[in-house]
Design an enzyme around this catalytic site. Structure first.
Site, PDB file in Angstrom:
ATOM      1  N   ARG A   1       1.004  -4.755   7.329  1.00 44.52           N
ATOM      2  CA  ARG A   1       0.483  -4.952   8.655  1.00 44.52           C
ATOM      3  C   ARG A   1      -0.976  -5.367   8.662  1.00 44.52           C
ATOM      4  NH1 ARG A   1       2.592   0.735  10.847  1.00 44.52           N
ATOM      5  NH2 ARG A   1       3.526   0.949   8.799  1.00 44.52           N
TER       6      ARG A   1
ATOM      7  N   GLU B   1      -3.049 -12.619   3.166  1.00 45.02           N
ATOM      8  CA  GLU B   1      -3.080 -11.216   2.736  1.00 45.02           C
ATOM      9  C   GLU B   1      -4.404 -10.605   3.208  1.00 45.02           C
ATOM     10  OE1 GLU B   1      -1.921  -8.481   1.719  1.00 45.02           O
ATOM     11  OE2 GLU B   1      -1.776  -8.317  -0.467  1.00 45.02           O
ATOM     12  N   ASP B   2      -4.408  -9.315   3.489  1.00 44.35           N
ATOM     13  CA  ASP B   2      -5.670  -8.681   3.901  1.00 44.35           C
ATOM     14  C   ASP B   2      -6.573  -8.419   2.697  1.00 44.35           C
ATOM     15  OD1 ASP B   2      -4.002  -6.678   2.905  1.00 44.35           O
ATOM     16  OD2 ASP B   2      -4.441  -5.239   4.481  1.00 44.35           O
TER      17      ASP B   2
ATOM     18  N   ASP C   1      -6.000  -6.027  -4.256  1.00 46.75           N
ATOM     19  CA  ASP C   1      -6.551  -4.840  -4.913  1.00 46.75           C
ATOM     20  C   ASP C   1      -6.036  -4.845  -6.365  1.00 46.75           C
ATOM     21  OD1 ASP C   1      -7.863  -2.223  -4.758  1.00 46.75           O
ATOM     22  OD2 ASP C   1      -5.874  -1.353  -4.691  1.00 46.75           O
TER      23      ASP C   1
ATOM     24  N   LYS D   1     -10.924  -7.285  -4.297  1.00 45.46           N
ATOM     25  CA  LYS D   1     -11.634  -6.282  -5.117  1.00 45.46           C
ATOM     26  C   LYS D   1     -11.339  -6.614  -6.576  1.00 45.46           C
ATOM     27  CE  LYS D   1     -10.417  -2.458  -2.032  1.00 45.46           C
ATOM     28  NZ  LYS D   1      -9.826  -1.115  -2.028  1.00 45.46           N
TER      29      LYS D   1
ATOM     30  N   PHE E   1     -12.938   1.947  -0.601  1.00 45.79           N
ATOM     31  CA  PHE E   1     -11.792   1.943   0.303  1.00 45.79           C
ATOM     32  C   PHE E   1     -12.288   1.505   1.673  1.00 45.79           C
ATOM     33  CE2 PHE E   1      -8.270   3.340   2.852  1.00 45.79           C
ATOM     34  CZ  PHE E   1      -7.198   2.990   2.049  1.00 45.79           C
TER      35      PHE E   1
HETATM   36  P1  IMP Z   1      -2.350  -4.276  -4.242  1.00 46.45           P
HETATM   37  O1  IMP Z   1      -0.888  -4.487  -4.407  1.00 46.45           O
HETATM   38  O2  IMP Z   1      -2.851  -3.114  -5.040  1.00 46.45           O
HETATM   39  O3  IMP Z   1      -3.175  -5.529  -4.487  1.00 46.45           O
HETATM   40  O4  IMP Z   1      -2.565  -3.778  -2.785  1.00 46.45           O
HETATM   41  C1  IMP Z   1      -2.670  -4.602  -1.716  1.00 46.45           C
HETATM   42  C2  IMP Z   1      -2.486  -3.818  -0.455  1.00 46.45           C
HETATM   43  O5  IMP Z   1      -3.024  -2.502  -0.549  1.00 46.45           O
HETATM   44  C3  IMP Z   1      -3.280  -4.475   0.648  1.00 46.45           C
HETATM   45  O6  IMP Z   1      -2.506  -5.442   1.300  1.00 46.45           O
HETATM   46  C4  IMP Z   1      -3.605  -3.308   1.542  1.00 46.45           C
HETATM   47  O7  IMP Z   1      -2.572  -3.087   2.454  1.00 46.45           O
HETATM   48  C5  IMP Z   1      -3.698  -2.119   0.619  1.00 46.45           C
HETATM   49  N1  IMP Z   1      -5.112  -1.833   0.297  1.00 46.45           N
HETATM   50  C6  IMP Z   1      -5.785  -2.148  -0.825  1.00 46.45           C
HETATM   51  N2  IMP Z   1      -7.065  -1.739  -0.763  1.00 46.45           N
HETATM   52  C7  IMP Z   1      -7.198  -1.151   0.452  1.00 46.45           C
HETATM   53  C8  IMP Z   1      -8.307  -0.564   1.138  1.00 46.45           C
HETATM   54  O8  IMP Z   1      -9.457  -0.504   0.654  1.00 46.45           O
HETATM   55  N3  IMP Z   1      -8.051  -0.090   2.392  1.00 46.45           N
HETATM   56  C9  IMP Z   1      -6.826  -0.142   2.964  1.00 46.45           C
HETATM   57  N4  IMP Z   1      -5.768  -0.707   2.373  1.00 46.45           N
HETATM   58  C10 IMP Z   1      -5.948  -1.214   1.121  1.00 46.45           C
END
Ligand code: IMP
Length: 182
Positions: free
Chosen positions: A44, A100-101, A104, A132, A153
């Site tokens: 979302r 994508e937001d 990470d 990040k 975060f």
């Molecule tokens: P990844 O699969 O670890 O790259 O995670 C990506 C998803 O994790 C993002 O689309 C976010 O929904 C969530 N996410 C990663 N870092 C944060 C953060 O700092 N705050 C809130 N959600 C995060």
């Protein structure tokens, strides 16, 4: 219940708007010859970003959404990506921009790119509002990134902590105050 925390502003609403204008110019140039661009928001967290981005894209666009889970309500990625809601439309032979937001660990973006590729889009590009890089566990990078941020975060501008703070107009970093919340 999450611990008590305060939110310190990291990226202002004005800085986000300026960056989106610049990103939209690059995307318009990359897709200038498209008959229609399918902009796919990853739910979302991308809903605010995609709303602002498409309004800066002077191109014929269609909007679709995909929901993938990796975080649940916590602060740690599960590293296991499940598709909770799939696209409504077909993307075979279409120009697609995946939005994508935050990238990470990278598991979500990598998984979703692989899934989209199995559907044979004509051209698939990716954009992330935040990156990040120091957290990366798999080799993936969005074609366009709004801001690189440190290992903090963050919340706001669509992004949540345990479903809270999505409606902040800026990006803030969460700082725990030590007391347990209610
Ligand atoms: P990844 O699969 O670890 O790259 O995670 C990506 C998803 O994790 C993002 O689309 C976010 O929904 C969530 N996410 C990663 N870092 C944060 C953060 O700092 N705050 C809130 N959600 C995060």
């Amino acid at each position: 219940m999450p611990q008590s925390y305060v939110i310190d502003e990291l990226i202002s609403a004005k800085a986000i708007a300026a960056r989106i204008e610049a990103l939209a110019r690059d995307i318009r140039a990359a897709y200038h010859d498209t008959d229609k661009l399918v902009v796919v928001g990853l739910l979302r967290g991308s809903f605010v970003f995609i709303a602002d981005l498409v309004r800066e894209l002077d191109l014929p666009v269609e909007v679709d959404f995909l929901e993938a889970s990796s975080y649940g309500d916590g602060m740690e990625s599960s590293r296991e990506v499940r598709i909770l809601k799939d696209l409504r439309g077909e993307i075979a032979g279409r120009d697609v921009l995946l939005v994508e937001d935050i990238v990470d660990t990278g598991f979500t973006l990598k998984h979703v790119i692989a899934l989209m590729q199995t559907r044979s889009p004509k051209k698939l590009s990716t954009i992330a509002l935040l990156d990040k890089p120091s957290r990366r566990e798999v080799d993936v990078k969005a074609d366009w990134t709004g801001f690189e941020i440190p290992d903090e975060f963050v919340v706001g501008y669509g992004i949540d902590y345990a479903q809270r703070n999505r409606n902040l107009p800026y990006i803030g970093k969460v700082r725990f105050t030590g007391e347990s919340g209610t």
